[in-house]
Design an enzyme around this catalytic site. Structure first.
Site, PDB file in Angstrom:
ATOM      1  N   GLY A 480       0.878  -1.418  -0.042  1.00 33.15           N
ATOM      2  CA  GLY A 480       0.015   0.084  -0.016  1.00 33.15           C
ATOM      3  C   GLY A 480       0.938   0.928   0.327  1.00 33.15           C
ATOM      4  N   GLY A 482       0.685   4.900   1.164  1.00 30.60           N
ATOM      5  CA  GLY A 482       0.404   5.964   2.612  1.00 30.60           C
ATOM      6  C   GLY A 482       1.375   7.713   2.862  1.00 30.60           C
ATOM      7  N   GLY A 483       0.441   8.737   3.327  1.00 30.90           N
ATOM      8  CA  GLY A 483       1.173   9.732   3.760  1.00 30.90           C
ATOM      9  C   GLY A 483       2.526   9.583   3.981  1.00 30.90           C
ATOM     10  N   PHE A 484       3.157   8.602   4.361  1.00 27.52           N
ATOM     11  CA  PHE A 484       4.455   8.663   4.699  1.00 27.52           C
ATOM     12  C   PHE A 484       5.826   7.757   3.914  1.00 27.52           C
ATOM     13  CE2 PHE A 484       2.706   9.042   9.146  1.00 27.52           C
ATOM     14  CZ  PHE A 484       2.853  10.000   9.148  1.00 27.52           C
ATOM     15  N   GLY A 485       4.636   6.957   2.789  1.00 27.94           N
ATOM     16  CA  GLY A 485       5.122   6.022   1.573  1.00 27.94           C
ATOM     17  C   GLY A 485       5.045   4.825   1.885  1.00 27.94           C
ATOM     18  N   SER A 486       5.773   4.276   0.563  1.00 30.32           N
ATOM     19  CA  SER A 486       5.168   3.368   0.565  1.00 30.32           C
ATOM     20  C   SER A 486       5.074   1.826   1.426  1.00 30.32           C
ATOM     21  CB  SER A 486       5.482   2.859  -1.018  1.00 30.32           C
ATOM     22  OG  SER A 486       5.070   3.953  -2.242  1.00 30.32           O
ATOM     23  N   VAL A 487       4.534   0.709   1.081  1.00 33.86           N
ATOM     24  CA  VAL A 487       5.303  -0.485   2.108  1.00 33.86           C
ATOM     25  C   VAL A 487       5.217  -1.129   1.010  1.00 33.86           C
ATOM     26  CG1 VAL A 487       3.937  -1.429   3.940  1.00 33.86           C
ATOM     27  CG2 VAL A 487       3.811   0.760   3.792  1.00 33.86           C
ATOM     28  N   LYS A 501       9.030   0.076   4.895  1.00 29.47           N
ATOM     29  CA  LYS A 501       8.129   0.822   3.806  1.00 29.47           C
ATOM     30  C   LYS A 501       9.351   2.185   3.880  1.00 29.47           C
ATOM     31  CE  LYS A 501       5.230   3.394   7.228  1.00 29.47           C
ATOM     32  NZ  LYS A 501       4.208   3.480   6.529  1.00 29.47           N
ATOM     33  N   ASP A 595      -1.581  11.330  13.836  1.00 22.07           N
ATOM     34  CA  ASP A 595      -2.248  10.730  12.677  1.00 22.07           C
ATOM     35  C   ASP A 595      -2.755   9.288  12.935  1.00 22.07           C
ATOM     36  OD1 ASP A 595      -3.195  10.756  10.115  1.00 22.07           O
ATOM     37  OD2 ASP A 595      -1.118   9.456   8.931  1.00 22.07           O
TER      38      ASP A 595
END
Length: 765
Positions: A480, A482-487, A501, A595
């Site tokens: 997935g 998200g706001g902090f990066g890809s996982v 991440k 968050d």
């Protein structure tokens, strides 16, 4: 003297004594100040402990030629040796003959009129100085707008008003706040819930020696307290240190016992050490001045009153014509809490540019660079020495002559060890060194063996980028974004599945990033996703976590055909609350998540919750608002502080947690814009109104329809109540996560919360 009648007064050593002999009013001089004040003190206690001071701003020099007099119009006035009034009660009555002043046995000086004996014309309890006595009100007179507030002395020998005060919240909400300079809130009792103050019961009420009450009528709004045992002597003091202290008298030992402080730690008082002072929680000295600075008042510091702060020893060498520093330098202060109120300069992209930006302003006193440039102009407040990964580095501007030499003195040099390889001993050392280098080389050539060893030790693993590239099959299986990066999904050498991440938008330097990661890696809680390791290589920043097979909560709530039953939802709520309480209250430094939302609550195989992305705000850098969850539709998960640009505290997590509770109850998003446009029945507003109406028979109507009423309705109401308290407009009205957890577990009852104004505005719109 028992009373003062019109035309009578006190002078010199004359005093007014209460009927039972508990208190005395007269002139006193604190310490060796040679200044005199009119005050009230305990008469039966050996030392003269003053509870009230009249002329705090205007002391007198000679009590023998001064006079405290009750005038014919019912006004109590203090005249100095020149006959000039220096203090007055500002109380007047139309019928003066029957007016008199009396000191009561509870320490209250009252002016009464026999025609209305039960209602004082004026009383010290409504005009306190620094001490809150049992039975005295602390609040606001709604008719006059006057607040009753405690204001600290400057020091134990100077009763003039200090920088710290205790007052009813200035917005008149039902709570008491501690203020710096009458404006900045640094501590709060929490809101009055009908039985106690939310944040105060653990600190002041666990001793079970007195009880608070709160009064709100047409004329007044105030808090007060009474002592359960009338024989006990107790008072609450706004101390010159900025802490509210509660004392009780030990008659057998003839001394005061300090029962508790609020805040408990001195360094939690805003600017406890004043401008250019550093607070040290782990030493008995508490406060020290920055290098190149000295106390403004050595006398006050010797008395334990540090708020006057420090002043610069040597002026800056700054050319005012072109506003550029010529002879100044910067001293690195590491492991500190950075000063409050920085000015952020987005234009400066490096530490060098940040330093130059500070040099170009004669008023700039310090800068910091942690991915973004922050500079401070003027005084530096609220700096604290830290001892963990939450610390920052401040570069303090000093005159070149005040910067300590980086080179050791001769005496220091003599202490440095010398490594000289001679003879057989030298050969042994050299061979040992070569063996050590060889082991390092072997471990680097065999990463799987190195990682396996660290896995066995259970330690945080510093991965290389190639390690993670290999484990994730070149980042091919994305879980997935998200706001902090890809996982990405990966596997350790022992076949344990991990989630890797890749951070985006990070602003930390390598040293600070490693420090923050090590801090996060030390956190252990059953409801936190475990951090396995990290990579900090060149410009690459990656984190490796345990893989959560159950996915994220939002998938189960909003996108899955399988419905989460109520018991599972309740256990998820408890688990998240426990994790946040741990982050806020059980870590060495409070960690704010910033968050909280269903996407950041992950579930394991058994659907047990684990909070993810905690501490990410610190890793990304101080300006992290752009990577936080955005508001969805109307309110989303963001607390009003974010939207108003106000300082952020752990209460932003409480707000987000409350918004998420509504979604766990309803099974739908709070902020579905299309639904709101068609129907103004916004779910959080609907819950708040249901609680206000008090109709428990319809609590089940709030539930996710897919549950078909299968739920514990007592738990449902409890969670609805908690959710509405969590989303109160002002952070001081919201409970702490520890208190939230106690309510959810049924250990504490919660009163009905008011409807937040934001929800009312939404309904009116």
């Amino acid at each position: 003297m028992i009373t003062i009648s019109p035309g009578q007064g006190l002078s010199g050593n004359q005093t007014l004594v209460s009927k039972g002999g508990n208190f005395e009013l007269g002139f006193f001089s604190p310490g060796n100040s040679h200044k005199y004040y009119i005050g009230i003190w305990y008469k039966k206690i050996p030392q003269k402990d003053v509870i009230w001071v009249g002329n705090r701003i205007n002391p007198i020099s000679n009590p023998s030629t001064s006079l405290l007099k009750l005038s014919n119009n019912g006004n109590l006035v203090l005249f100095n040796q020149s006959g000039s009034p220096v203090w007055s009660s500002n109380s007047t009555v139309s019928t003066s003959n029957s007016t008199f002043a009396e000191l009561l046995d509870n320490g209250n000086l009252v002016i009464r009129n026999n025609s209305n004996f039960s209602t004082p014309i004026w009383q010290t309890f409504e005009h306190p100085s620094h001490t809150w006595m049992p039975g005295a009100p602390l609040g606001v007179n709604k008719l006059t707008g006057e607040f009753q507030a405690l204001t600290s002395w400057k020091s134990s020998e100077d009763p003039s008003p200090g920088l710290f005060s205790l007052s009813l919240a200035l917005n008149r909400s039902s709570q008491l706040v501690e203020l710096y300079n009458s404006s900045l809130i640094y501590a709060s009792t929490g809101v009055w819930n009908g039985q106690f103050f939310n944040s105060l019961e653990k600190v002041f009420m666990e001793k079970n020696i007195f009880n608070f009450s709160f009064v709100d009528n047409e004329e007044q709004k105030y808090a007060t307290y009474i002592v359960d045992d009338p024989s006990m002597i107790i008072y609450i003091l706004m101390d010159p240190s900025g802490q509210v202290k509660q004392f009780s008298w030990l008659s057998d030992k003839k001394e005061w016992l300090l029962n508790c402080n609020q805040p408990p730690a001195l360094c939690d008082v805003y600017s406890a050490c004043g401008a250019f002072g550093v607070c040290h929680q782990r030493t008995s000295l508490y406060c020290s001045c920055f290098v190149g600075y000295q106390p403004v008042s050595n006398k006050e510091w010797d008395l334990g009153a540090w708020s006057s702060g420090c002043s610069r020893k040597t002026s800056f060498q700054c050319n005012d014509k072109n506003n550029i520093s010529t002879g100044d330098g910067f001293l690195e202060m590491s492991m500190v809490r950075l000063p409050s109120n920085p000015q952020n300069l987005a234009a400066a992209q490096s530490a060098e540019e940040c330093e130059q930006a500070c040099r170009k302003q004669c008023s700039c006193t310090a800068y910091a660079f942690d991915g973004q440039c922050s500079i401070w102009n003027g005084d530096l407040h609220n700096v604290k020495q830290l001892h963990d990964g939450l610390a920052g580095t401040l570069y303090l501007r000093l005159a070149a002559s005040d910067i300590p030499s980086p080179f050791p003195t001769n005496s220091q040099a003599e202490l440095e060890p010398e490594f000289i390889f001679t003879g057989v001993a030298g050969l042994i050392v050299l061979v040992s060194f070569l063996v050590f280098v060889g082991l390092i080389w072997v471990h680097r050539k065999r990463p799987s063996a190195r990682i396996a060893m660290q896995l066995a030790e259970g330690s945080l693993i510093p991965f290389t980028y190639s390690d993670l590239q290999r484990m994730t099959k070149n980042f091919s299986d994305i879980l997935g974004r998200g706001g902090f990066g890809s996982v990405f999904k990966g596997a350790l050498p022992d076949s344990t599945t991990i989630a890797v991440k890749k951070l985006e938008g990070w602003r930390q330097g390598e040293k600070q990033f490693r420090t923050e990661v090590i801090t996060l890696g030390s956190l252990q809680h059953v409801n936190l996703v475990r951090l396995r390791g990290f990579c900090c290589e060149a410009n690459k920043r990656l984190l490796a976590y345990d893989y959560m097979a159950g996915g994220s909560l939002d998938t189960h709530l909003f996108r899955s055909s399988k419905v989460l039953d109520w018991e599972t939802r309740f256990e998820i709520i408890l688990g998240v609350a426990r994790a946040l309480a741990y982050l806020h209250e059980n870590c060495r430094e409070c960690i704010i998540h910033c968050d909280i939302k269903p996407e950041n609550i992950l579930l394991d195989n058994e659907l047990k919750p684990k909070v993810a992305d905690f501490g990410m705000a610190k890793l990304i850098g101080r300006d992290f608002s752009r990577v936080l969850t955005t508001t969805r539709g109307t309110l989303g998960y963001l607390a009003p502080e974010w939207l108003l640009g106000l300082p952020i505290s752990s209460k932003v997590d409480v707000y987000s947690f409350g918004m998420m509770l509504f979604e766990l109850i309803s099974g739908g998003r709070n902020s579905n814009q299309s639904e709101i446009n068609e129907n103004i029945d916004y779910f959080p507003f609907r819950v708040a109104c249901q609680l206000i109406e008090g109709d428990d028979n319809h609590i089940g109507d709030l539930l996710d329809k897919r549950l078909q009423g299968e739920a514990n309705l007592v738990q449902v109401k409890r969670i609805c109540t908690v959710a509405c308290w969590c989303i109160q407009d002002w952070e001081v009205d919201r409970p702490s996560m520890g208190h939230v957890l106690r309510i959810l577990e049924g250990a504490v009852d919660a009163t009905t919360p008011p409807v937040p104004r934001l929800l009312l505005h939404l309904a009116e719109s």
